[in-house]
Design an enzyme around this catalytic site. Structure first.
Site, short mmCIF file in Angstrom:
data_model
loop_
_atom_site.label_atom_id
_atom_site.label_comp_id
_atom_site.label_asym_id
_atom_site.label_seq_id
_atom_site.Cartn_x
_atom_site.Cartn_y
_atom_site.Cartn_z
N ASP A 29 -8.87 -29.56 15.48
CA ASP A 29 -8.38 -30.59 14.56
C ASP A 29 -7.43 -31.58 15.22
OD1 ASP A 29 -9.72 -28.97 12.68
OD2 ASP A 29 -7.90 -27.85 12.25
N GLU A 60 -13.85 -33.19 4.02
CA GLU A 60 -12.48 -32.76 4.30
C GLU A 60 -11.90 -33.68 5.36
OE1 GLU A 60 -12.50 -28.90 6.24
OE2 GLU A 60 -14.49 -29.28 7.06
#
Length: 478
Positions: A14, A189
């Site tokens: 991420d 997301e």
């Protein structure tokens, strides 16, 4: 000059990128590992160095009891020109493996300096993952995240919600609105908003974090939507190229380089050639992108799959001093490459000062514990490596163990340990999907220091030991 992917090999999921003044910064998830939220800096996008962690004090976070791959998810790193703060928002994930409602709490911390100290995190809301902040030109701030739907029969990834955010009180204000339901790829997301030429661009991750992972883009004249989807969405994905070396491509963020060029930071996984598993975890990478005449973002090269070698921005190359491969533990603090599981280990259990030149650990709970362990670990960053240590330990019974561990999570590890079973000995313990395995008979050894080694060759791990550091004997199955 070229960028070679991944730029941060090993467990760096991420990645969120930011340019501030003369530096680029990346923040990555750390899941259940402490200190939490790893930070790196670069001056050329080619060479990166660790500058520590955001949550590095016990009063900031305590993850004891959380499961593997829970903990800190998806940090969003931003800088607000209006108040001079760096901000990081993130999710603290609990009970992810549970089928019903899941506890996912979202926090914000901030600092005047990227190197900290960072403030005590403030809880903002719950009920979704991957929060992010956007600072608009009119001084308003917006909070966005994924909305989670736990009920059976519904898409768990319900969409992207947005709300205004008050930076003074560090809380959301006004009505929460659903602004984007995602595309047909599903599982939307990881939202980030960027403003360019009168459009708000919403960058998201879709398709899930496995081999269908993708980078999606939408835009709107209003931050509240409606958002139109990129005409050739997804912007980037490896889902249709199973032999590509960089798989699971997604969870991107956008940065403009000092020369005006643009790049996406994103996560990827490199599968083993023989088995297809990404044993190094999710890694951080960069892709050069361009704005086309139609106002949309595209890869600078044809196709959807990312590039292993990417053209770097114009300018001078800036290398950092490399840390020595060998660590003699002769400094007052551990290097930032080391982490613990779930919580801070203070001087009672982990010290470099009691015996200078040595790392002294005092035992606590077992490798399968989710509470307190005396484990000091660093990332595996290559498919091929050797790790060697010298251990001084005088166990008195089989319940006293210390050694060298190759650790994936509390259900998957290989542990070469010195213990005492009718005298000092070595043995090998394994956890495979939670099953406890003892694959070898104990190996009696002499008293005194012992050298331990792990040799990794892709999907083959072999341990060895030596009483003098020169003559080595293999131990255990290949």
């Amino acid at each position: 000059m070229n960028i070679v992917n991944p730029i941060l090999p090993g467990f760096h999921p991420d990645p969120c990128i930011l340019r501030h003044q003369d530096f680029y910064y990346i923040a990555t998830s750390t899941f259940e590992w402490f200190p939490a939220i790893a930070l790196y800096q670069s001056k050329d996008l080619i060479h990166w160095q660790s500058i520590g962690h955001v949550l590095d004090r016990p009063e900031q976070i305590d993850m004891r009891g959380l499961g593997s791959s829970e903990g800190v998810w998806a940090p969003d790193l931003t800088y607000c020109e209006d108040d001079g703060y760096f901000y990081i928002s993130y999710t603290l994930m609990h009970n992810w493996s549970y089928d019903g409602p899941r506890d996912m709490h979202n926090y914000v911390t901030r600092s005047r300096s990227i190197e900290g100290p960072w403030s005590i995190p403030v809880k903002i809301d719950s009920g979704g993952i991957d929060p992010a902040l956007f600072f608009d030109e009119d001084g308003r701030t917006y909070w966005m995240r994924n909305q989670w739907e736990y009920r059976a029969g519904f898409d768990h990834f319900a969409g992207i919600v947005m709300q205004e955010f008050d930076r003074t009180s560090l809380r959301v204000v006004g009505e929460k609105k659903m602004v984007f339901a995602g595309t047909g790829l599903g599982k939307v997301e990881g939202p980030h908003v960027y403003k360019r030429e009168g459009y708000y661009y919403l960058l998201t991750a879709e398709g899930g974090t496995f081999f269908d992972h993708a980078v999606s883009l939408a835009r709107s004249r209003s931050i509240w939507g409606p958002y139109e989807i990129h005409p050739e969405n997804p912007v980037m994905s490896s889902q249709l190229e199973p032999n590509h070396p960089l798989q699971k491509v997604g969870h991107a963020s956008l940065v403009q380089a000092h020369d005006g060029s643009w790049y996406l930071s994103y996560l990827c996984g490199r599968p083993l050639p023989s088995r297809g598993r990404c044993i190094l975890g999710r890694e951080a990478a960069l892709e050069r992108v361009v704005w086309a005449d139609d106002g949309w973002l595209y890869r600078s090269e044809p196709g959807k799959a990312p590039s292993v070698v990417v053209q770097a921005p114009k300018g001078d190359e800036h290398k950092w001093e490399e840390l020595p491969v060998r660590d003699d533990f002769d400094e007052p603090k551990l290097r930032t490459s080391y982490q613990f599981l779930r919580s801070h280990m203070d001087e009672r259990y982990c010290t470099l000062t009691e015996r200078p030149g040595y790392l002294r650990l005092r035992g606590r709970q077992s490798p399968t514990s989710r509470i307190d362990q005396s484990l000091v670990a660093r990332r595996q960053t290559s498919f091929v490596y050797e790790a060697t240590t010298c251990l001084e330990f005088d166990p008195k019974n089989p319940n006293q163990l210390a050694g060298l561990i190759a650790f994936y999570d509390h259900q998957h590890f290989f542990y070469l340990t010195k213990t005492n079973i009718d005298g000092p000995c070595l043995t090998l313990y394994c956890a495979d999907r939670g099953r406890w395995i003892e694959p070898i008979d104990v190996v009696p050894i002499d008293d005194g220091p012992i050298h331990l080694k792990a040799r990794m060759r892709y999907d083959k791990l072999r341990f060895a030991y030596s009483m003098d550091g020169e003559a080595w004997s293999d131990i255990g199955p290949l």
